[in-house]
Motif scaffolding. Structure first.
Motif, short mmCIF file in Angstrom:
data_model
loop_
_atom_site.label_atom_id
_atom_site.label_comp_id
_atom_site.label_asym_id
_atom_site.label_seq_id
_atom_site.Cartn_x
_atom_site.Cartn_y
_atom_site.Cartn_z
N ILE A 7 115.03 51.33 34.34
CA ILE A 7 113.64 51.13 34.76
C ILE A 7 113.50 49.66 35.12
CG2 ILE A 7 111.21 51.26 34.09
CD1 ILE A 7 112.09 53.41 32.01
N ASP A 8 113.15 49.40 36.38
CA ASP A 8 113.05 48.01 36.82
C ASP A 8 111.71 47.40 36.41
OD1 ASP A 8 111.15 48.74 38.78
OD2 ASP A 8 112.58 48.61 40.44
N ALA A 9 111.54 46.12 36.74
CA ALA A 9 110.34 45.38 36.32
C ALA A 9 109.06 45.92 36.94
CB ALA A 9 110.52 43.90 36.66
N GLN A 10 109.19 46.72 38.00
CA GLN A 10 108.02 47.33 38.64
C GLN A 10 107.83 48.78 38.18
OE1 GLN A 10 110.47 45.60 40.64
NE2 GLN A 10 109.18 43.83 40.23
N ASP A 11 108.54 49.18 37.14
CA ASP A 11 108.49 50.52 36.55
C ASP A 11 109.07 51.61 37.45
OD1 ASP A 11 107.54 49.92 33.99
OD2 ASP A 11 105.48 49.85 34.69
N ALA A 75 120.25 33.96 28.75
CA ALA A 75 119.58 34.84 29.71
C ALA A 75 118.12 34.41 29.89
CB ALA A 75 119.63 36.29 29.23
N VAL A 76 117.57 34.78 31.04
CA VAL A 76 116.15 34.52 31.29
C VAL A 76 115.33 35.54 30.51
CG1 VAL A 76 114.37 34.44 33.08
CG2 VAL A 76 116.67 33.58 33.56
N GLU A 77 114.35 35.06 29.77
CA GLU A 77 113.42 35.90 29.01
C GLU A 77 114.12 36.85 28.03
OE1 GLU A 77 110.53 37.79 31.56
OE2 GLU A 77 110.14 35.93 32.62
N ASP A 95 123.95 59.78 26.14
CA ASP A 95 123.35 60.52 27.26
C ASP A 95 121.83 60.40 27.18
OD1 ASP A 95 123.16 62.18 29.53
OD2 ASP A 95 123.01 63.97 28.28
N GLY A 96 121.22 59.88 28.25
CA GLY A 96 119.78 59.69 28.28
C GLY A 96 119.33 58.28 27.92
N LEU A 97 120.30 57.38 27.66
CA LEU A 97 119.99 55.99 27.32
C LEU A 97 119.01 55.40 28.34
CD1 LEU A 97 120.64 53.34 25.71
CD2 LEU A 97 122.48 52.97 27.38
N VAL A 98 118.01 54.71 27.83
CA VAL A 98 117.00 54.08 28.68
C VAL A 98 117.13 52.57 28.55
CG1 VAL A 98 114.52 53.80 29.14
CG2 VAL A 98 115.43 56.04 28.42
N VAL A 99 117.31 51.90 29.68
CA VAL A 99 117.34 50.44 29.69
C VAL A 99 116.36 49.93 30.74
CG1 VAL A 99 119.72 50.23 28.86
CG2 VAL A 99 119.30 50.29 31.30
N ARG A 100 115.69 48.86 30.37
CA ARG A 100 114.76 48.22 31.30
C ARG A 100 115.43 46.96 31.85
NH1 ARG A 100 109.66 49.80 31.80
NH2 ARG A 100 109.02 51.50 30.46
N LEU A 101 115.13 46.69 33.09
CA LEU A 101 115.73 45.54 33.75
C LEU A 101 114.72 44.39 33.79
CD1 LEU A 101 117.31 47.53 36.69
CD2 LEU A 101 118.38 46.88 34.53
N PRO A 102 115.20 43.18 33.54
CA PRO A 102 114.29 42.04 33.60
C PRO A 102 113.87 41.75 35.05
CG PRO A 102 116.52 41.32 33.07
CD PRO A 102 116.54 42.81 33.18
N ARG A 103 112.84 40.93 35.18
CA ARG A 103 112.44 40.49 36.52
C ARG A 103 113.64 39.82 37.17
NH1 ARG A 103 109.12 36.31 36.62
NH2 ARG A 103 109.44 35.83 34.44
#
Length: 106
Positions: A7-11, A75-77, A95-103
Motif C-alpha cells: 500500500i503506497d503513501a496515497q493508499d 531511513a526517512v521517517e 501469505d497476505g502480508l501487508v506492507v505500507r510504503l513510505p512517501r
C-alpha cells in the motif's frame, strides 16, 4: 505462491506473488512496485527498501537484527513498525502480508 499486499503513501494497493525463499524486496523489484528500490541488492547497505509492516503482521516476522536496526535509523521517517524489505524472507505463513510504503524520497 504467497502474496504480499503493498500500500503506497496515497493508499493505492498493489498485490504481488513472491516465491518462498525470496525477500519482499526482491518481489517488489520484480513486480516494479514504486517505492522499493533495493539499491544495495539486499546486503543491508542502504535503506531504499524501507517499508512499514502492518501491525497485525509484526509478530509473525523474525526480530529486527542489530544491523537492520542501524540501517532503519538512517531511513526517512522510521517508525516502530519499520523494516527493511530485504530482510523479510517469504514463507507460506506470510501469505497476505501487508506492507505500507513510505512517501517517495527518490
Amino acid at each position: 505462491m504467497p502474496q504480499v499486499i503493498f500500500i503506497d503513501a496515497q493508499d493505492n494497493q498493489f498485490e504481488a506473488d513472491i516465491e518462498v525463499g525470496h525477500t519482499v524486496m526482491e518481489g517488489a523489484v520484480d513486480h516494479m512496485i514504486d517505492g522499493i528500490l533495493g539499491e544495495c541488492g539486499g546486503v543491508l547497505a542502504c535503506a531504499t527498501c524501507h517499508c512499514y509492516v502492518d501491525p497485525a503482521w509484526q509478530d509473525k516476522l523474525p526480530p529486527v537484527s542489530e544491523a537492520e536496526a542501524d540501517m532503519i535509523e538512517a531511513a526517512v521517517e522510521p517508525k516502530a513498525n519499520s523494516r527493511l524489505s530485504c530482510q523479510i524472507e517469504m514463507t507460506e505463513a506470510l501469505d497476505g502480508l501487508v506492507v505500507r510504503l513510505p512517501r517517495s524520497q527518490y
